[in-house]
Design an enzyme around this catalytic site. Structure first.
Site, PDB file in Angstrom:
ATOM      1  N   ARG A 126      85.305 -26.490  19.759  1.00 14.80           N
ATOM      2  CA  ARG A 126      85.213 -25.060  20.008  1.00 14.80           C
ATOM      3  C   ARG A 126      85.306 -24.816  21.510  1.00 14.80           C
ATOM      4  NH1 ARG A 126      81.294 -26.427  16.167  1.00 14.80           N
ATOM      5  NH2 ARG A 126      81.535 -25.423  14.128  1.00 14.80           N
ATOM      6  N   LYS A 151      77.689 -26.114  17.490  1.00 19.36           N
ATOM      7  CA  LYS A 151      77.140 -25.031  16.681  1.00 19.36           C
ATOM      8  C   LYS A 151      75.993 -25.558  15.830  1.00 19.36           C
ATOM      9  CE  LYS A 151      78.670 -21.241  13.704  1.00 19.36           C
ATOM     10  NZ  LYS A 151      79.833 -20.656  12.990  1.00 19.36           N
ATOM     11  N   HIS A 219      90.645 -20.843  19.522  1.00 16.42           N
ATOM     12  CA  HIS A 219      90.201 -21.321  18.208  1.00 16.42           C
ATOM     13  C   HIS A 219      91.385 -21.647  17.306  1.00 16.42           C
ATOM     14  CE1 HIS A 219      86.354 -21.929  16.213  1.00 16.42           C
ATOM     15  NE2 HIS A 219      86.930 -21.607  15.070  1.00 16.42           N
ATOM     16  N   ARG A 222      91.917 -25.290  17.221  1.00 18.36           N
ATOM     17  CA  ARG A 222      90.964 -25.978  16.346  1.00 18.36           C
ATOM     18  C   ARG A 222      91.462 -25.949  14.905  1.00 18.36           C
ATOM     19  NH1 ARG A 222      85.435 -27.357  15.547  1.00 18.36           N
ATOM     20  NH2 ARG A 222      84.469 -26.412  13.702  1.00 18.36           N
ATOM     21  N   HIS A 245      81.326 -29.136  10.405  1.00 18.00           N
ATOM     22  CA  HIS A 245      80.989 -28.168   9.364  1.00 18.00           C
ATOM     23  C   HIS A 245      79.789 -28.672   8.568  1.00 18.00           C
ATOM     24  CE1 HIS A 245      85.247 -26.199   9.137  1.00 18.00           C
ATOM     25  NE2 HIS A 245      84.520 -25.737  10.135  1.00 18.00           N
ATOM     26  N   TYR A 254      91.428 -25.327   4.836  1.00 19.93           N
ATOM     27  CA  TYR A 254      92.618 -26.003   5.354  1.00 19.93           C
ATOM     28  C   TYR A 254      93.515 -26.531   4.244  1.00 19.93           C
ATOM     29  CZ  TYR A 254      89.992 -25.383   9.566  1.00 19.93           C
ATOM     30  OH  TYR A 254      89.302 -24.792  10.594  1.00 19.93           O
TER      31      TYR A 254
END
Length: 282
Positions: A126, A151, A219, A222, A245, A254
């Site tokens: 990120r 995150k 982003h 990413r 994640h 994806y």
């Protein structure tokens, strides 16, 4: 409010965002926020949508900050019926082809900005994670990059591309920044990392110079990182770990973005026995 946020060990970015939101809320009504109530919150929410044209996701962040202030700081009740969170539009992100990513990287103005974008694409980091990378996070012995405090305050490791390592070493020799602990230090103060806005502007300018018609931001790289890995045969669990994640369902997007699956699935139109001649030719 600041003490309540710090006591719960919120990240510095979240603290800044929440404090700034409550300040903006009070400034909008020209009144201390503890004197405002649900009616003002609803008016403020409508203003964010109609005047500032913010997205549902951005408005939800504003509401989360106000909810923290009223529930945790003022110890007041918060009714989701009176102040519902906006429904988010689930849109698929923009994906660049490999050729378009190369086109973007070739269009960057300076070597430093080029390596910034290369790092985003090579690691799937990120924007905030990129700017807080330190020199010590580049492990050339194990060929991994340590991403710390991502995150959710989670650490993870991603692969270190040999091409990226060569580029980083070249940048290091050219700019002689051995006095800084940051991998990408600020041009003004070496004791601070580069600003996230610098990364955003570098990406925007490169996309314009490359003549890309798609909407590109940091982003996006990413998303390209994950999609191109999946198309190359990387399993979803590995991609989930590389992206950091928490839930696999966040990684499943994806699959929808992969052209590999789209091309492998035939349209039902192709199975129909149709006469290729037009009515005029009959």
């Amino acid at each position: 409010m600041l003490e309540e946020l710090q006591r719960r060990n919120y990240s510095a970015e979240t603290i800044r965002c929440y404090i700034r939101t409550v300040e903006d809320f009070a400034r909008h009504f020209n009144c201390p926020p503890d004197r405002l109530g649900p009616r003002h919150i609803r008016e403020y929410q409508a203003m964010l949508f109609h005047k500032r044209k913010l997205s549902p996701g951005s408005v939800a962040v504003y509401l989360a900050a106000l909810r923290f202030f009223y529930c945790k700081t003022l110890r007041r009740a918060w009714s989701t019926t009176d102040t519902p969170y906006p429904q988010k539009a689930h849109r698929l992100p923009t994906i660049l082809s490999r050729e378009e990513v190369a086109q973007l990287l070739h269009a960057v103005r300076t070597p430093c900005e080029r390596i910034l974008l290369m790092t985003l694409y090579a690691t799937g980091a990120r924007r905030s994670e990129l700017t807080h990378l330190k020199v010590s996070d580049i492990d050339s012995q194990r060929m991994v990059v340590h991403i710390r405090g991502g995150k959710g305050r989670k650490d993870r490791e991603v692969m270190l591309s040999p091409k990226l390592l060569t580029a980083l070493r070249t940048l290091w020799r050219c700019y002689h920044r051995k006095s800084s602990t940051w991998l990408f230090p600020s041009n003004y103060r070496k004791d601070r990392p580069i600003d996230t806005k610098t990364v955003w502007y570098a990406c925007q300018k490169a996309a314009q110079r490359a003549g890309l018609q798609k909407r590109v931001h940091p982003h996006t790289l990413r998303h390209c990182f994950a999609t191109h890995l999946y198309e190359a045969g990387t399993d979803l669990r590995t991609i989930q770990l590389l992206l950091g994640h928490e839930d696999l369902k966040d990684t499943l997007i994806y699959v929808h973005l992969s052209t590999l699956h789209l091309k492998a699935t035939a349209s039902p139109l192709d199975s129909l026995a149709l006469n290729d001649k037009s009515p005029d030719e009959k």
